[in-house]
Design a protein around this motif. Structure first.
Motif, PDB file in Angstrom:
ATOM      1  N   GLY A   1       1.437  -1.333   0.275  1.00 48.58           N
ATOM      2  CA  GLY A   1       0.433   0.309   0.096  1.00 48.58           C
ATOM      3  C   GLY A   1       1.066   1.176  -0.153  1.00 48.58           C
ATOM      4  O   GLY A   1       0.611   2.188  -0.108  1.00 48.58           O
ATOM      5  N   ASP A   2       2.271   1.302   0.033  1.00 48.39           N
ATOM      6  CA  ASP A   2       2.845   1.944  -0.395  1.00 48.39           C
ATOM      7  C   ASP A   2       4.566   2.420  -0.109  1.00 48.39           C
ATOM      8  O   ASP A   2       4.631   1.156  -0.848  1.00 48.39           O
ATOM      9  CB  ASP A   2       3.526   3.340   1.558  1.00 48.39           C
ATOM     10  CG  ASP A   2       3.216   1.558   2.789  1.00 48.39           C
ATOM     11  OD1 ASP A   2       4.893   1.689   2.354  1.00 48.39           O
ATOM     12  OD2 ASP A   2       2.545   1.507   3.552  1.00 48.39           O
ATOM     13  N   GLY A   3       5.294   3.486  -0.707  1.00 52.43           N
ATOM     14  CA  GLY A   3       6.348   2.864  -1.617  1.00 52.43           C
ATOM     15  C   GLY A   3       7.373   1.646  -0.436  1.00 52.43           C
ATOM     16  O   GLY A   3       8.388   0.748  -0.923  1.00 52.43           O
ATOM     17  N   ASP A   4       7.764   2.524   0.753  1.00 51.07           N
ATOM     18  CA  ASP A   4       8.711   1.433   1.880  1.00 51.07           C
ATOM     19  C   ASP A   4       8.097   0.034   1.608  1.00 51.07           C
ATOM     20  O   ASP A   4       9.160  -1.113   1.176  1.00 51.07           O
ATOM     21  CB  ASP A   4       8.057   2.105   3.062  1.00 51.07           C
ATOM     22  CG  ASP A   4       8.727   3.576   2.841  1.00 51.07           C
ATOM     23  OD1 ASP A   4      10.292   3.417   2.426  1.00 51.07           O
ATOM     24  OD2 ASP A   4       8.510   4.414   3.369  1.00 51.07           O
ATOM     25  N   THR A   5       7.022  -0.289   1.678  1.00 59.68           N
ATOM     26  CA  THR A   5       6.183  -2.026   1.494  1.00 59.68           C
ATOM     27  C   THR A   5       6.931  -1.839   0.337  1.00 59.68           C
ATOM     28  O   THR A   5       6.868  -4.000   0.420  1.00 59.68           O
ATOM     29  CB  THR A   5       4.972  -2.054   2.276  1.00 59.68           C
ATOM     30  OG1 THR A   5       4.144  -1.272   3.061  1.00 59.68           O
ATOM     31  CG2 THR A   5       4.603  -3.429   2.353  1.00 59.68           C
TER      32      THR A   5
ATOM     33  N   PRO B   1       1.850   6.562  -0.949  1.00 57.42           N
ATOM     34  CA  PRO B   1       2.387   7.284   0.166  1.00 57.42           C
ATOM     35  C   PRO B   1       4.088   6.654   0.199  1.00 57.42           C
ATOM     36  O   PRO B   1       4.286   6.140  -0.482  1.00 57.42           O
ATOM     37  CB  PRO B   1       1.903   6.705   1.373  1.00 57.42           C
ATOM     38  CG  PRO B   1       0.245   6.077   0.386  1.00 57.42           C
ATOM     39  CD  PRO B   1       0.506   5.640  -0.934  1.00 57.42           C
ATOM     40  N   GLY B   2       4.587   7.498   0.750  1.00 58.18           N
ATOM     41  CA  GLY B   2       6.357   7.098   0.544  1.00 58.18           C
ATOM     42  C   GLY B   2       6.862   7.421  -0.980  1.00 58.18           C
ATOM     43  O   GLY B   2       6.299   7.885  -1.477  1.00 58.18           O
ATOM     44  N   PRO B   3       8.208   6.595  -0.751  1.00 60.68           N
ATOM     45  CA  PRO B   3       8.849   6.804  -2.249  1.00 60.68           C
ATOM     46  C   PRO B   3       7.385   6.287  -3.309  1.00 60.68           C
ATOM     47  O   PRO B   3       6.677   5.261  -3.483  1.00 60.68           O
ATOM     48  CB  PRO B   3       9.531   5.439  -2.529  1.00 60.68           C
ATOM     49  CG  PRO B   3      10.039   5.166  -1.152  1.00 60.68           C
ATOM     50  CD  PRO B   3       8.617   5.490  -0.105  1.00 60.68           C
ATOM     51  N   SER B   4       7.321   7.049  -5.019  1.00 56.68           N
ATOM     52  CA  SER B   4       6.421   7.074  -5.527  1.00 56.68           C
ATOM     53  C   SER B   4       6.362   6.010  -6.019  1.00 56.68           C
ATOM     54  O   SER B   4       6.829   5.309  -7.143  1.00 56.68           O
ATOM     55  CB  SER B   4       6.564   8.400  -6.408  1.00 56.68           C
ATOM     56  OG  SER B   4       6.983   7.967  -6.884  1.00 56.68           O
ATOM     57  N   GLY B   5       5.246   5.758  -7.035  1.00 58.61           N
ATOM     58  CA  GLY B   5       5.068   4.783  -8.144  1.00 58.61           C
ATOM     59  C   GLY B   5       6.505   4.327  -8.936  1.00 58.61           C
ATOM     60  O   GLY B   5       7.273   3.950  -9.801  1.00 58.61           O
TER      61      GLY B   5
END
Length: 227
Positions: free
Chosen positions: A31-35, A55-59
């Motif tokens: 669900g987010d860039g870090d994961t 969220p986090g680092p983008s796609g």
């Protein structure tokens, strides 16, 4: 095939994951860039499906990471934007395909299979070994010319074994390639599935058990153990 879905809308991510599983495609979600980066560091995926706005680092950053890794993993971008400039920038980042929300799940499956076919362009679309014929796109298996009905999981396992072209595939690799991140590493699901698959394919047994190592497709009667 195993796919990573990077999508921050939980219901959409779950719907995509469940729909892909019905098409015998194993899928993990982030669900987010870090994961996403964490999953990419510990698992092997055939294709990444990336929402650009997460969220986090983008796609976009995830795409750059995948391209920089040199893995050659195809990337399919998901976005709500339908502007040519947005698509162009996505392709410039390394995306191999693009799908605008909302989309039909059937189209996503077709695009994923097309990407997988391109990724494996050196392999024939229809794979044959011994007296087995496996068509990954029609999802059909024939043995000695006779159609064999398989469950989705049995087909996924057989597809990995056939792709190995007689090489040994460990239970751990089968679990990784044909299941998903929620699979229990201590489960006996692989052994049970292989046993059922072997029976579906019939005698002479074509899936050999290599004791303490894994399984392989055998072209003869050289010890295709039932274990």
């Amino acid at each position: 095939m195993r796919v990573l879905i990077v999508e921050d809308e939980p219901f959409l991510a779950e719907a995509i994951r469940d729909g892909l599983r019905l098409a015998a495609i194993a899928a993990d979600t982030a669900g987010d860039g870090d994961t996403a980066l964490e999953l990419l560091s510990i698992n092997t995926y055939d294709i990444a499906v990336l929402d650009r706005d997460i969220p986090g680092p983008s796609g976009d950053e995830i795409a750059e990471h995948i391209v920089a890794s040199g893995s050659g993993m195809p990337i399919l971008m998901l976005t709500a934007a339908d502007r040519l400039d947005d698509k162009a920038s996505g392709f410039e980042l390394g995306a191999d395909d693009y799908l605008t929300k909302p989309f039909d799940l059937r189209e996503l499956v077709l695009r994923l299979r097309a990407l997988d076919r391109r990724r494996a362009h050196s392999r024939p679309p229809v794979r044959e070994i011994a007296d087995l014929r496996l068509d990954p796109f029609r999802r059909e298996v024939f043995r000695d010319g006779h159609f064999v009905a398989l469950t989705r999981k049995q087909f996924a396992v057989l597809e990995v074994l056939v792709a190995a072209e007689g090489g040994v595939v460990s239970a751990e690799e089968l679990l990784e390639r044909a299941w998903d991140e929620n699979a229990d590493p201590f489960t006996n699901a692989v052994r049970i599935t292989v046993s059922a698959l072997r029976k579906r394919l019939g005698e002479p047994w074509i899936i050999a058990t290599v004791a303490g190592v894994g399984y392989r497709i055998t072209t003869g009667r050289d010890g295709a153990d039932r274990g």
